[in-house]
Design an enzyme around this catalytic site. Structure first.
Site, PDB file in Angstrom:
ATOM      1  N   GLU A  16     136.973  21.031 -71.913  1.00 50.57           N
ATOM      2  CA  GLU A  16     136.962  22.322 -72.623  1.00 50.57           C
ATOM      3  C   GLU A  16     138.331  22.622 -73.235  1.00 50.57           C
ATOM      4  OE1 GLU A  16     135.864  24.922 -73.890  1.00 50.57           O
ATOM      5  OE2 GLU A  16     133.859  25.414 -73.143  1.00 50.57           O
ATOM      6  N   ASP A 190     129.377  27.701 -78.187  1.00 50.51           N
ATOM      7  CA  ASP A 190     130.351  27.583 -77.102  1.00 50.51           C
ATOM      8  C   ASP A 190     131.733  27.944 -77.651  1.00 50.51           C
ATOM      9  OD1 ASP A 190     131.834  26.765 -74.814  1.00 50.51           O
ATOM     10  OD2 ASP A 190     130.345  25.246 -74.327  1.00 50.51           O
TER      11      ASP A 190
END
Length: 279
Positions: A16, A190
């Protein structure tokens, strides 16, 4: 066909938060569930890995050196002295997720419950002195946050809503007048980044792609990826034209060999220089 390459071969559980550190000319990214902060220098190929004591949602460079990190139990700092808490906020069953540095140098941190329960997460503004203010308190999975080139708009994603939202930035630098920029029908939005043209690039979890939306919400580009779960994207490289994309393996019975790696699309566009945390 857009060229998608592997920048960093890795088996991150939940890669991430790619962030280009302009001062060090390197990419910073995290493996949330692996409790690791990674760096990568695309010129030399040099990599580093810092193991954290808690799940780490995001890591951003600081103007004073080192990193500010969004951890399970709050926000902390890693520098030459070691680790210290900047703002501790322990909520059982909750962890830090994505974060972003605003144009004024403050850190905007998202949280979420491990069970992703609606309303269990927040979006907060953390000042350089550690003062915290909750901006949104009814979030499920707080994710992408970014600002327009002129700083007058803020973009935000609460993933389960499948909505990419936009706010006006008020005189106090807080967001007002929330409305939808675009909705997603394949996968879940996201992480995001905003380019020099003011367009919003969004990674689609379970959508296997990155999408680019114009400032008026029109979809104008899709980059198809070999992996199902891209998590976030950011422009990097000396001229900020290479799009780096983090990916995840978690929850997949038969993940693609590239899942968990950092991908790159050379020459994808022109990014904006990202501010460091002013602390």
């Amino acid at each position: 066909m857009t060229a998608v390459e592997v920048a960093v071969r890795e088996y991150a559980t939940l890669g991430e938060g790619p962030t280009w550190d302009a001062a060090a000319q390197r990419l910073i990214w995290v493996d949330i569930l692996g409790s690791r902060i990674h760096t990568y220098d695309p010129v030399t190929g040099r990599r580093t890995v810092l193991v954290t004591e808690q799940h780490v949602g995001a890591a951003k460079p600081r103007t004073d050196g080192g990193l500010v990190v969004n951890l399970r139990d709050g926000v902390g700092i890693y520098d030459f002295t070691g680790f210290r808490w900047l703002h501790r906020d322990v909520v059982p069953g909750r962890r830090g997720n994505d974060a972003a540095v605003a144009p004024d140098g403050s850190l905007w941190t998202g949280t979420m419950r491990y069970d992703e329960a609606p309303g269990g997460g927040t979006l907060s503004r953390i000042a350089p002195d550690g003062t915290a203010a909750t901006v949104l308190d009814d979030v499920a999975v707080s994710n992408g946050t970014g600002w327009s080139p002129d700083g007058r708009l803020m973009y935000y994603i609460d993933s389960p809503t499948r909505s990419i939202d936009v706010f006006d930035v008020g005189a106090d630098q807080l967001p007002v007048n929330r409305r939808q920029l675009a909705s997603v029908d394949e996968g879940f939005p996201d992480g995001l980044t905003v380019d020099a043209d003011g367009c919003v690039w969004v990674a689609l979890w379970d959508g296997g792609a990155v999408r680019r939306y114009t400032p008026d919400g029109q979809l104008d580009r899709v980059i198809e990826l070999p992996v199902l779960r891209p998590t976030a994207c950011a422009f990097g490289g000396a001229d900020l034209t290479d799009l780096y994309i983090t990916t995840a393996r978690t929850g997949l019975e038969a993940p693609h060999p590239m899942s968990g790696s950092v991908l790159v699309v050379p020459g994808a566009g022109k990014g904006l220089a990202q501010p460091a945390f002013a602390g």
